[in-house]
Design an enzyme around this catalytic site. Structure first.
Site, mmCIF file in Angstrom:
data_model
loop_
_atom_site.group_PDB
_atom_site.id
_atom_site.type_symbol
_atom_site.label_atom_id
_atom_site.label_comp_id
_atom_site.label_asym_id
_atom_site.label_seq_id
_atom_site.Cartn_x
_atom_site.Cartn_y
_atom_site.Cartn_z
ATOM 1 N N ASN A 43 0.833 -1.211 0.000
ATOM 2 C CA ASN A 43 0.000 0.000 0.000
ATOM 3 C C ASN A 43 0.862 1.253 0.000
ATOM 4 O OD1 ASN A 43 -2.331 -1.533 0.118
ATOM 5 N ND2 ASN A 43 -2.708 -1.176 2.286
ATOM 6 N N ARG A 357 -10.972 -4.898 -14.265
ATOM 7 C CA ARG A 357 -9.708 -5.582 -13.960
ATOM 8 C C ARG A 357 -9.912 -7.067 -14.245
ATOM 9 N NH1 ARG A 357 -6.369 -1.966 -11.493
ATOM 10 N NH2 ARG A 357 -7.323 -0.311 -10.226
ATOM 11 N N ARG A 387 -5.646 1.423 -13.590
ATOM 12 C CA ARG A 387 -4.253 1.589 -13.194
ATOM 13 C C ARG A 387 -3.611 0.282 -12.745
ATOM 14 N NH1 ARG A 387 -4.403 5.582 -9.308
ATOM 15 N NH2 ARG A 387 -3.896 7.265 -10.739
ATOM 16 N N HIS A 417 -16.143 2.086 -14.831
ATOM 17 C CA HIS A 417 -15.850 1.327 -13.624
ATOM 18 C C HIS A 417 -16.987 0.381 -13.265
ATOM 19 C CE1 HIS A 417 -14.910 1.105 -9.142
ATOM 20 N NE2 HIS A 417 -13.758 0.761 -9.703
ATOM 21 N N TYR A 450 -11.965 -10.533 -1.677
ATOM 22 C CA TYR A 450 -12.718 -9.280 -1.640
ATOM 23 C C TYR A 450 -14.162 -9.592 -1.270
ATOM 24 C CZ TYR A 450 -9.182 -6.425 -4.133
ATOM 25 O OH TYR A 450 -8.054 -5.735 -4.506
ATOM 26 N N ARG A 551 -14.082 1.848 4.545
ATOM 27 C CA ARG A 551 -12.854 1.077 4.747
ATOM 28 C C ARG A 551 -11.601 1.939 4.719
ATOM 29 N NH1 ARG A 551 -11.598 -1.907 -0.170
ATOM 30 N NH2 ARG A 551 -10.070 -0.268 -0.552
ATOM 31 N N HIS A 579 -15.124 -4.628 0.444
ATOM 32 C CA HIS A 579 -15.126 -4.004 -0.877
ATOM 33 C C HIS A 579 -16.514 -3.640 -1.389
ATOM 34 C CE1 HIS A 579 -14.315 -3.889 -5.349
ATOM 35 N NE2 HIS A 579 -13.301 -3.169 -4.889
#
Length: 674
Positions: A43, A357, A387, A417, A450, A551, A579
């Site tokens: 992270n 993704r 990304r 997204h 997730y 979160r 998530h």
């Protein structure tokens, strides 16, 4: 800084501190503590690649004690000190007491020297590359997050030179391990290299060897409005991403100051943050430490099988009623089956999917390829600007396109997204619509850890609106106005999402003022967008109870007198990454519930296509309310975010409630009951 809002970067740093706290918890199994150290490190690397450049360029770097740039640096330094304490004083001694010896700040033991020598000369030496910075090389470029050893030495005449040794951690496993006399030894490969440097530079006197690492800006600086092949443009940009400007120069303590500044000049790291780390860097690699002991890991929670499709077509089950899958508690097989059945069902004529993704070995992408080869119309929107997933998405796009899938690429100045799919299936003389709407990526890899919610539905009006969205996406343009397409069920960013959420909050405000039942419960990954936050402040001032589960980034500041006194913010960090996005509005005890892909961030609201969707099935609504209630009651893994941006333990009289464990039990019991 705005006193009414938390700074987004400082809020994120507070979240990463919460991750580090899990690594420091003796209640967490040993290997899981190591994994939390790895997550923290990974992270932080991304923060220096993505956010630190923005902080550095924001004008906040004014050398005061109160600006975000300096506050971020101080907080990160304190966290790294704590990281070293956890690893060196708690985890490594605990491993050693279990006959696992991780060589850290010590010499490699004599008992394994023969094996170490064999491994060095038979494996490591093949990849060992050295750059003499004191020589004539002038075009050397230090790569992003690559491990280097700076070797300082003198020749026979006393002339000093510095050689960079490239640590081949991208070519070999980071750790060498062997068991001797019942003890498992684990050695960092850079420590093995360091031991053999005197034999490599036999005619030199080595004065010191220090590990260093440079982190670079990850921005691609894409121009969306260009003509030509977008995939080729992005591939070119990705190839040069690691050549961004340096944001951090991480070095091993003890390196002479003169050498440190000499390296900074030689490697052109003039604006990078100079950060003293530990002996070893890239500790995200700790996730791959070779320890195999089930007692050091979380107890197994086998995924719960989905009974509603046993022996039946998943499409038949969906036509009877809506179903929801809660990953990773429940098996992802139902989602794979949705795409697999679509690929081979003779009655399926068209498939539409958005992919943000894509898994590296995606079964979903393979199913879409099969569907196209089987003669079905398959349309896939692939977001190439996701990304760090650009290359993988491009690879799959080319593969699907070669098989006959119609690929739609990114919209200029927008990211798509949304996580949705639509199947059109011929049933007698009519077309049947079947849909999948998710809070998370259609990615079976991340679905293992997730927590997300995936709705399977045949609700015709919802799916007609989903079809309208796909028609719009095929046009590859931004909406002309919010009134261009009318959505009555779906909430779509760029069309009606923000306005609808504002209206739903307004309704709760009106209900509270009229003395009716009111309340707002929202679960997000990130909360930043100020228009929506201000509306939540307005709700609080009207007396509406607002319960938030956030979160990571949270710019809303709870507990401000006269502003946010009725707002509580909870953060949960546990074995799974929280998530899912969930939105519950009391609506005078007639709850309206939405799920979706949209966080309340500026990027999600203003520069992405997001899809949030209503939950109409009463059974599913009841289940979601139970799940959220457990999370709000969590007093083991949850913390409360204070007005001072601290992670405060939650105190209540409910007994010990660990929400993820309770949710797993709840879903297991519901399956058994049916």
């Amino acid at each position: 800084m705005d006193v009414q809002f938390f700074n987004r970067d400082l809020s994120w740093i507070s979240f990463n501190e919460r991750v580090l706290e899990e690594a420091g918890s003796s209640a967490v199994p040993l290997v899981e503590r190591i994994r939390f150290l790895s997550i923290f490190s990974s992270n932080l690397d991304e923060f220096y690649r993505v956010r630190m450049p923005a902080l550095m360029a924001s004008g906040l770097k004014n050398n005061t004690d109160e600006d975000a740039y300096n506050l971020a640096g101080k907080a990160i330094h304190a966290q790294q000190v704590y990281f070293g304490k956890i690893l060196g004083e708690e985890i490594l001694p605990a491993l050693l007491s279990n006959n696992i010896h991780v060589i850290n700040n010590e010499s490699i033991p004599e008992i394994i020297q023969l094996e170490i020598a064999d491994y060095f000369y038979s494996s490591i030496a093949a990849f060992l590359q050295m750059i003499n910075l004191s020589g004539k090389i002038t075009d050397f470029f230090s790569e992003n997050n690559k491990l280097y050893q700076a070797v300082i030495m003198n020749d026979i005449d006393g002339n000093e030179s510095v050689v960079l040794v490239i640590v081949p951690s991208d070519k070999l496993a980071r750790f060498f391990t062997i068991i001797k006399n019942g003890v498992q030894y684990i050695v960092f490969i850079e420590d093995i290299i360091k031991q053999f440097l005197p034999s490599i530079f036999a005619d030199q006197k080595i004065k010191g060897v220090y590990n260093i690492k440079i982190t670079r800006d990850a921005a691609l600086d894409l121009e969306d409005e260009f003509a030509g092949d977008l995939a080729e443009k992005i591939e070119t940009k990705v190839a040069s991403r690691d050549k961004g400007f340096a944001t951090r120069f991480l070095y091993e303590p003890g390196i002479p100051l003169r050498t440190l500044y000499w390296l900074m000049n030689a490697l052109q790291l003039f604006d990078a943050n100079m950060v003293a780390g530990g002996k070893h860097h890239n500790l995200k690699d700790l996730s791959a430490i070779p320890i195999r002991n089930a007692s050091f890991e979380y107890p197994s929670w086998p995924s719960i099988q989905n009974k509603f499709i046993e022996g039946n077509s998943i499409f038949e089950a969906i036509t009877k009623r809506d179903h929801i899958i809660h990953t990773p508690y429940q098996s992802y097989n139902a989602i794979l089956r949705f795409f697999n059945e679509a690929a081979i069902d003779a009655n399926v004529e068209e498939i539409y999917v958005t992919l943000y993704r894509i898994a590296g070995d995606s079964k979903i992408a393979n199913a879409l390829i099969t569907a196209a080869i089987n003669g079905k119309k398959v349309v896939v929107f692939v977001e190439l600007k996701a990304r760090f997933d650009e290359e993988n998405n491009i690879r799959w796009s080319k593969k699907m396109k070669a098989a006959g899938v119609k690929i739609i690429y990114s919209i200029p100045n927008l990211k798509v997204h949304a996580k949705v799919a639509l199947v059109k299936r011929k049933q007698q003389d009519r077309m049947q619509y079947l849909g999948l709407l998710s809070t998370g990526n259609l990615n079976e890899g991340t679905a293992r850890f997730y927590t997300d919610h995936i709705l399977l539905t045949a609700h015709h009006e919802i799916l007609l609106e989903l079809e309208m969205l796909f028609i719009f996406l095929e046009q590859k343009r931004k909406p002309v106005s919010n009134d261009e397409i009318k959505f009555n069920h779906l909430l779509i960013a760029q069309f009606n999402l923000q306005q609808t959420f504002l209206s739903l909050i307004d309704q709760e405000i009106d209900n509270a003022r009229q003395g009716l039942s009111a309340g707002i419960t929202i679960k997000l990954n990130n909360l930043e967008e100020k228009k929506l936050i201000n509306k939540l402040y307005e709700a609080s001032q009207a007396g509406v109870p607002v319960k938030l589960i956030v979160r990571s980034i949270c710019c809303l500041k709870p507990g401000q007198p006269g502003v946010s006194e009725t707002i509580q913010v909870t953060r949960i960090v546990d074995r799974y990454l929280e998530h899912g996005r969930v939105f519950i509005f009391n609506n005078n005890n007639n709850e309206k519930i939405f799920l979706g892909s949209a966080d309340w961030m500026n990027r999600n609201i203003y520069s992405r296509i997001e899809v949030c969707f209503p939950v109409y099935d009463e059974t599913i609504k009841g289940q979601l309310k139970k799940i959220i209630a457990l999370q709000l009651a969590d007093n083991v893994q949850a913390v409360s975010i204070t007005p001072e941006l601290k992670n405060a333990p939650i105190q209540n009289d409910l007994g010990l409630i660990r929400s993820q464990e309770k949710i797993y039990q709840l879903l297991s019991e519901e399956v058994q009951a049916h």
